[in-house]
Design a protein around this motif. Structure first.
Motif, mmCIF file in Angstrom:
data_model
loop_
_atom_site.group_PDB
_atom_site.id
_atom_site.type_symbol
_atom_site.label_atom_id
_atom_site.label_comp_id
_atom_site.label_asym_id
_atom_site.label_seq_id
_atom_site.Cartn_x
_atom_site.Cartn_y
_atom_site.Cartn_z
ATOM 1 N N ALA A 291 -0.657 -7.220 3.332
ATOM 2 C CA ALA A 291 0.779 -6.995 3.505
ATOM 3 C C ALA A 291 1.551 -8.307 3.410
ATOM 4 O O ALA A 291 2.688 -8.343 2.918
ATOM 5 C CB ALA A 291 1.043 -6.318 4.838
ATOM 6 N N LYS A 292 0.948 -9.381 3.865
ATOM 7 C CA LYS A 292 1.593 -10.686 3.771
ATOM 8 C C LYS A 292 1.767 -11.105 2.316
ATOM 9 O O LYS A 292 2.781 -11.709 1.939
ATOM 10 C CB LYS A 292 0.769 -11.728 4.535
ATOM 11 N N GLU A 293 0.772 -10.777 1.479
ATOM 12 C CA GLU A 293 0.815 -11.150 0.069
ATOM 13 C C GLU A 293 1.621 -10.168 -0.774
ATOM 14 O O GLU A 293 2.354 -10.570 -1.674
ATOM 15 C CB GLU A 293 -0.615 -11.234 -0.489
ATOM 16 N N LEU A 294 1.478 -8.870 -0.496
ATOM 17 C CA LEU A 294 2.036 -7.839 -1.364
ATOM 18 C C LEU A 294 3.254 -7.132 -0.798
ATOM 19 O O LEU A 294 3.890 -6.330 -1.486
ATOM 20 C CB LEU A 294 0.956 -6.800 -1.679
ATOM 21 N N GLY A 295 3.582 -7.377 0.471
ATOM 22 C CA GLY A 295 4.738 -6.734 1.085
ATOM 23 C C GLY A 295 4.584 -5.226 1.126
ATOM 24 O O GLY A 295 3.496 -4.701 1.413
ATOM 25 N N ASP A 296 5.661 -4.512 0.783
ATOM 26 C CA ASP A 296 5.621 -3.059 0.869
ATOM 27 C C ASP A 296 4.916 -2.404 -0.317
ATOM 28 O O ASP A 296 4.915 -1.180 -0.453
ATOM 29 C CB ASP A 296 7.037 -2.489 1.017
ATOM 30 N N LYS A 347 -3.161 -8.613 18.640
ATOM 31 C CA LYS A 347 -2.200 -9.603 18.163
ATOM 32 C C LYS A 347 -2.866 -10.650 17.277
ATOM 33 O O LYS A 347 -2.262 -11.128 16.312
ATOM 34 C CB LYS A 347 -1.524 -10.278 19.352
ATOM 35 N N GLU A 348 -4.103 -11.018 17.586
ATOM 36 C CA GLU A 348 -4.784 -12.059 16.830
ATOM 37 C C GLU A 348 -5.455 -11.537 15.563
ATOM 38 O O GLU A 348 -5.460 -12.199 14.529
ATOM 39 C CB GLU A 348 -5.851 -12.748 17.705
ATOM 40 N N LEU A 349 -6.057 -10.339 15.636
ATOM 41 C CA LEU A 349 -6.904 -9.849 14.558
ATOM 42 C C LEU A 349 -6.395 -8.569 13.908
ATOM 43 O O LEU A 349 -6.706 -8.280 12.759
ATOM 44 C CB LEU A 349 -8.327 -9.614 15.103
ATOM 45 N N GLY A 350 -5.613 -7.793 14.652
ATOM 46 C CA GLY A 350 -5.139 -6.531 14.125
ATOM 47 C C GLY A 350 -5.990 -5.349 14.515
ATOM 48 O O GLY A 350 -5.812 -4.239 14.004
ATOM 49 N N VAL A 351 -6.928 -5.555 15.436
ATOM 50 C CA VAL A 351 -7.757 -4.478 15.982
ATOM 51 C C VAL A 351 -8.009 -4.764 17.460
ATOM 52 O O VAL A 351 -7.824 -5.890 17.925
ATOM 53 C CB VAL A 351 -9.106 -4.329 15.236
ATOM 54 N N PRO A 365 5.530 -0.868 12.264
ATOM 55 C CA PRO A 365 5.402 -0.997 10.803
ATOM 56 C C PRO A 365 4.591 -2.216 10.364
ATOM 57 O O PRO A 365 4.040 -2.221 9.264
ATOM 58 C CB PRO A 365 6.859 -1.080 10.322
ATOM 59 N N GLN A 366 4.518 -3.233 11.203
ATOM 60 C CA GLN A 366 3.721 -4.400 10.851
ATOM 61 C C GLN A 366 2.222 -4.136 10.989
ATOM 62 O O GLN A 366 1.412 -4.901 10.483
ATOM 63 C CB GLN A 366 4.110 -5.589 11.740
ATOM 64 N N TYR A 367 1.869 -3.052 11.642
ATOM 65 C CA TYR A 367 0.467 -2.665 11.835
ATOM 66 C C TYR A 367 0.237 -1.279 11.234
ATOM 67 O O TYR A 367 -0.300 -0.389 11.872
ATOM 68 C CB TYR A 367 0.114 -2.659 13.325
#
Length: 429
Positions: A291-296, A347-351, A365-367
């Motif tokens: 998501a950081k690279e490709l956005g939506d 917050k650190e890893l996304g899981v 939406p960020q997750y």
């Protein structure tokens, strides 16, 4: 999971790395006097366990008067260090954070943690976690996080009207985010054009290639993976051959990069983020980097399903207490304390490990990968790898080479027969 964590953490700053290095080395041991107010923790350097431990250490010290001393090691050396310590019977560390795959080999050096969590706290854990940390009826680890493969896909490609019309004309049904083997294979073939590919497979020798195959096997109906109900290999049953054949078909279709034998999870993720793949089946937390690279342009969906439905192989980690630590009581208090800090891993890893933490983030939406992970981790065919001390050997010496041979064109059923015989001999020895 090892490479998956390293990929998302590749941007660790030099400053943090220097802190990790400083923490290595002299541990101070766990055999000091009763006045020693230090707990010694061993974690993977630069990983989420180190970050969460550091961020919460001051609060624990304020509550208990115990200082946390963090010793770090690269993933490749973490197991070796703990194995040597548990085998020697000398407690250099009180606590450690470990991969689920290491429980069988380390179990004799770990303390039972039954009673550390209340029934309500255990019920808040995601599926498979308590089971994965239990050996011979004893809970040996408090979960820190769990993870699984999900489907990441290019939303812009799947929503493009020209693509939708062309796909329907070619395949006779609407283009949609794949949920089945057929849909996934058709979409992979369709999007392979103009120097880009529909998807990729992990062909690099190692654990992830085996995990990829076993996930398809669970989707085809495999239960009690590899070793069966009676701890006897059952690789000649249909789900295992169906899974290998399906993967071989993806290669034969030309829907994956031609250098697939050199591709691991991290390499595939990089290709996806560079716009060279339309889809990938990858660890859920990779969504954050994509998501950081490709956005939506990137979307997340549950793992695809076969004839038996959705299935995946969890990749959890656990915090454990070494049996020879002289600080059992305060170490258990620390484990309970860290259970309360489980949101830090999200917050650190996304899981994370707790259902309540997943629930809190599922509409953020960020997750956007969280709902896909929840659906995958709670699916009926999602199951742990075998809890056997021989798993690493079975995986590296038999199963990984077998998968690679089938990718290169070998007969799936013949290779499974040979693999079963090899595992049977290993178990007899």
């Amino acid at each position: 999971m090892k490479k998956a964590i390293k990929e998302v953490l590749a941007a660790v700053t030099t400053g943090v790395m220097l802190i990790s290095v400083t923490a290595c080395g002299g541990s101070g041991g766990s055999t000091g006097s009763s006045n020693d107010k230090t707990l010694n923790l061993l974690v993977e350097g630069g990983g989420p366990a180190e970050k969460v431990a550091r961020s919460s250490a001051a609060e624990f010290a304020k509550q208990t008067g115990y200082k946390l001393k963090i010793d770090t090691s690269p993933y490749s050396g973490l197991y070796d260090k703990l194995k040597a310590e548990t085998d020697s019977g000398k407690a250099t560390h009180d606590l450690a954070v470990i991969d689920v795959l290491w429980f069988s080999a380390l179990s004799k050096g770990l303390s039972s943690l039954d009673g550390v969590l209340s029934p309500a706290e255990k019920n808040d854990l995601m599926p498979q976690l308590a089971q994965g940390g239990t050996l011979n009826g004893k809970l040996l680890g408090i979960p820190t996080w769990t993870n699984s493969k999900i489907l990441l896909y290019r939303k812009d490609l799947f929503e493009n009207e020209s693509n939708r019309q062309a796909f329907k004309a070619q395949y006779g049904y609407e283009l949609q985010v794949p949920t089945s083997w057929k849909e996934y294979r058709d979409a992979a073939k369709f999007f392979t054009k103009d120097g880009n590919y529909g998807t990729a497979v992990v062909g690099q020798t190692g654990a992830d290639s085996v995990t990829g195959w076993l996930e398809f096997a669970t989707q085809a109906g495999a239960k009690n993976l590899v070793l069966g109900k009676n701890n006897k290999p059952d690789l000649q049953s249909k789900p295992y051959s169906d899974a290998l054949q399906y993967m071989q078909n993806l290669v034969k279709d030309g829907s994956v990069p031609s250098d697939y034998l050199s591709l691991g999870t991290s390499e595939i993720s990089n290709m996806f983020n560079q716009g060279k793949l339309a889809m990938q089946l990858t660890w859920g937390h990779f969504y954050l980097a994509s998501a950081k690279e490709l956005g939506d342009k990137v979307g997340a969906a549950p793992m695809i399903g076969g004839s038996a439905g959705i299935g995946a192989i969890p990749g959890p980690w656990y915090e454990v207490l070494l049996k020879n630590s002289k600080k059992q009581d305060i170490a258990k208090k620390y484990l309970k304390f860290m259970y309360g800090k489980n949101e830090g891993y999200m917050k650190e890893l996304g899981v994370a490990a707790r259902r309540s933490v997943f629930k809190k983030y599922e509409n953020n939406p960020q997750y956007a990968h969280i709902k896909a992970l929840e659906a995958t981790l709670t699916a009926k065919q999602t199951q742990n790898r075998p809890a056997t001390r021989l798993w690493a050997q079975i995986e590296s010496e038999t199963l990984s080479p077998m998968v690679q041979k089938v990718f290169k064109g070998a007969n799936a059923k013949e290779e499974l027969k040979a693999a079963q015989q090899s595992i049977e001999s290993l178990l007899m020895d």
